[in-house]
Design a protein around this motif. Structure first.
Motif, mmCIF file in Angstrom:
data_model
loop_
_atom_site.group_PDB
_atom_site.id
_atom_site.type_symbol
_atom_site.label_atom_id
_atom_site.label_comp_id
_atom_site.label_asym_id
_atom_site.label_seq_id
_atom_site.Cartn_x
_atom_site.Cartn_y
_atom_site.Cartn_z
ATOM 1 N N VAL A 392 -35.980 7.075 -11.423
ATOM 2 C CA VAL A 392 -35.799 8.144 -12.393
ATOM 3 C C VAL A 392 -34.739 7.706 -13.386
ATOM 4 N N ILE A 393 -35.001 7.938 -14.656
ATOM 5 C CA ILE A 393 -34.075 7.556 -15.713
ATOM 6 C C ILE A 393 -33.211 8.753 -16.085
ATOM 7 N N GLY A 394 -31.905 8.596 -15.988
ATOM 8 C CA GLY A 394 -30.980 9.601 -16.486
ATOM 9 C C GLY A 394 -30.588 9.240 -17.899
ATOM 10 N N SER A 395 -30.920 10.092 -18.854
ATOM 11 C CA SER A 395 -30.636 9.804 -20.265
ATOM 12 C C SER A 395 -29.571 10.763 -20.760
ATOM 13 N N TRP A 396 -28.437 10.218 -21.158
ATOM 14 C CA TRP A 396 -27.253 11.003 -21.493
ATOM 15 C C TRP A 396 -27.246 11.416 -22.951
ATOM 16 N N ILE A 405 -28.273 5.348 -20.730
ATOM 17 C CA ILE A 405 -29.102 5.701 -19.577
ATOM 18 C C ILE A 405 -28.506 5.152 -18.289
ATOM 19 N N ASP A 406 -28.932 5.768 -17.175
ATOM 20 C CA ASP A 406 -28.712 5.209 -15.852
ATOM 21 C C ASP A 406 -30.013 5.315 -15.087
ATOM 22 N N LEU A 407 -30.091 4.631 -13.967
ATOM 23 C CA LEU A 407 -31.290 4.674 -13.130
ATOM 24 C C LEU A 407 -30.913 4.932 -11.684
#
Length: 428
Positions: A392-396, A405-407
């Motif tokens: 899942v990509i966390g998009s800030w 982004i983080d994953l």
């Protein structure tokens, strides 16, 4: 986007400590550390451009949704008690400032591959139906320090060591944008001189006997204090348990009896409204400024997903979402039941197209009700050990700007508190 094996730094724990990231060894799946730099996700530049554009588009549509809910007075759908409706309305109408948020995104395989034919205009109208919104962590998003500091340090050191290709980059301007946003709030929004006090609060523990400090929350608050200090604030770290209210002074006080006029809190608004001190919040508006603001109650609630689909049906970056599962039953994709106020995958249930339960997580949420969202169609990524992983990509978003982004990856279909953090880089 591809997952690659990477040799970890031999002293990676000490290096994480050096940037204020101390909870890297929290237990994740199979007893592994939460921080996993034995792998990385590699992106092509056009993929990053699509994520950046989708993030800006989704934030704009979320602002439209808040405006609609406020104007229509649909606060009850979000479980907000009537005595706080005016608080939320005033917070929105007065444009109370926000610092940040994190969208959880996925590439939906059923929508076709992302369009990588060319780099779209920055924040333009180009949309990829492959980028889908799972939810918006708008009030108390974590994984901040590992995103902004730890994975950037990893990129620089692994590139210098030749582990990553020369010229590798990262979609990560979170640190710089946080400083810019805090400075904007201090000067343009609050009109404060350098050295103005800013309290920053997190929950110390879970209230159980012999409970220990919630390190993840404390590290997040400490990192946010660093960015606020760089923007000219005088930060003071406190715990939510130490806040009190003085009836005589009509003000919130910290443990030193100092009045709290401006406070960043890593503590959910819905908890505040339900507590004894919640009744003082409307009367202290104008005396205490809260960040994130009260209007974030409308974005941190998964009822937002229902309102977004109602306002923007068939939007390419949205998944169908409803208050009841009837419209989603029988579909090939299946659907997901999400508690309106759930966190870290707690109490999430996944159903297939035959209405059979595929997976579920336990937790303490659900009494507030559920929303039902069409399931995103992931293709699990096989690891070196042959075990599939779902990413899942966390998009800030910082202010109104996509920031990085983080994953997080897990071996099952639900991204929960056992998911691992894996850094990323952009291929040159």
């Amino acid at each position: 986007m591809r997952r690659v094996e990477v040799s970890p730094r031999p002293n990676w724990r000490q290096r994480c400590d050096a940037v204020g990231f101390s909870f890297y060894d929290l237990e994740s799946e199979d007893g592994r550390p939460y921080w996993n730099e034995e792998a990385a996700y590699a992106f092509a530049p056009p993929e990053i451009a699509l994520l950046e554009t989708a993030t800006a588009e989704l934030f704009a549509r979320c602002m439209d949704a808040v405006e609609h809910v406020v104007r229509a007075g649909r606060f009850a759908e979000f479980g907000i008690p009537e005595r706080f409706h005016e608080l939320v309305r005033a917070s929105w109408d007065d444009d109370d400032p926000t610092v940040y948020g994190r969208f959880d995104l996925a590439y939906d395989d059923g929508a076709g591959p992302p369009d990588l034919s060319g780099r779209p205009a920055r924040f333009g109208t180009v949309r990829s139906p492959a980028v889908k919104l799972l939810e918006f962590n708008a009030d108390t998003p974590t994984s901040l320090v590992e995103t902004a500091a730890a994975q950037w340090q990893w990129l620089e050191e692994q590139t210098a060591a030749g582990v990553l290709p020369a010229g590798a980059d990262q979609f990560n301007a979170v640190h710089e944008l946080l400083i810019e946003q805090w400075e904007h709030i201090r000067t343009a929004r609050w009109g404060l001189a350098p050295g103005a006090r800013l309290h920053l609060a997190s929950l110390h523990d879970n209230g159980e006997p012999e409970a220990e400090l919630i390190v993840e929350d404390f590290d997040t608050i400490a990192y946010m204090a660093e960015t606020a200090k760089a923007a000219g604030f005088d930060p003071k770290l406190i715990f939510m348990e130490d806040l009190s209210f003085s009836v005589d002074r009509q003000a919130f006080l910290d443990a030193d009896d100092e009045e709290v006029h401006r406070i960043f809190k890593l503590y959910p608004w819905e908890w505040m409204l339900a507590e004894q001190f919640g009744g003082f919040l409307p009367n202290t508006r104008g005396r205490t400024a809260w960040v994130e603001p009260a209007w974030k109650l409308l974005l941190s609630n998964k009822q937002l997903l229902v309102v977004l689909w109602e306002l923007f049906p068939d939007h390419p970056n949205l998944l169908p979402a409803f208050e009841a599962p009837d419209a989603l039953r029988g579909g090939s994709a299946g659907y997901v039941a999400k508690p309106r106020l759930g966190r870290e995958g707690a109490n999430v249930r996944v159903f297939d197209g035959t209405d059979a339960l595929v997976a579920s997580n336990e937790g303490g949420y659900g009494d507030e009700g559920f929303v039902y969202q069409q399931r995103a169609r992931f293709t699990p990524i096989a690891t070196a050990a042959g075990r599939p992983k779902t990413a899942v990509i966390g998009s800030w978003i910082v202010g109104e700007t996509p920031a990085g982004i983080d994953l997080r990856e897990t071996g099952g279909p639900i991204t929960g508190d056992l998911a691992e953090f894996v850094p990323h880089y952009i291929e040159p």
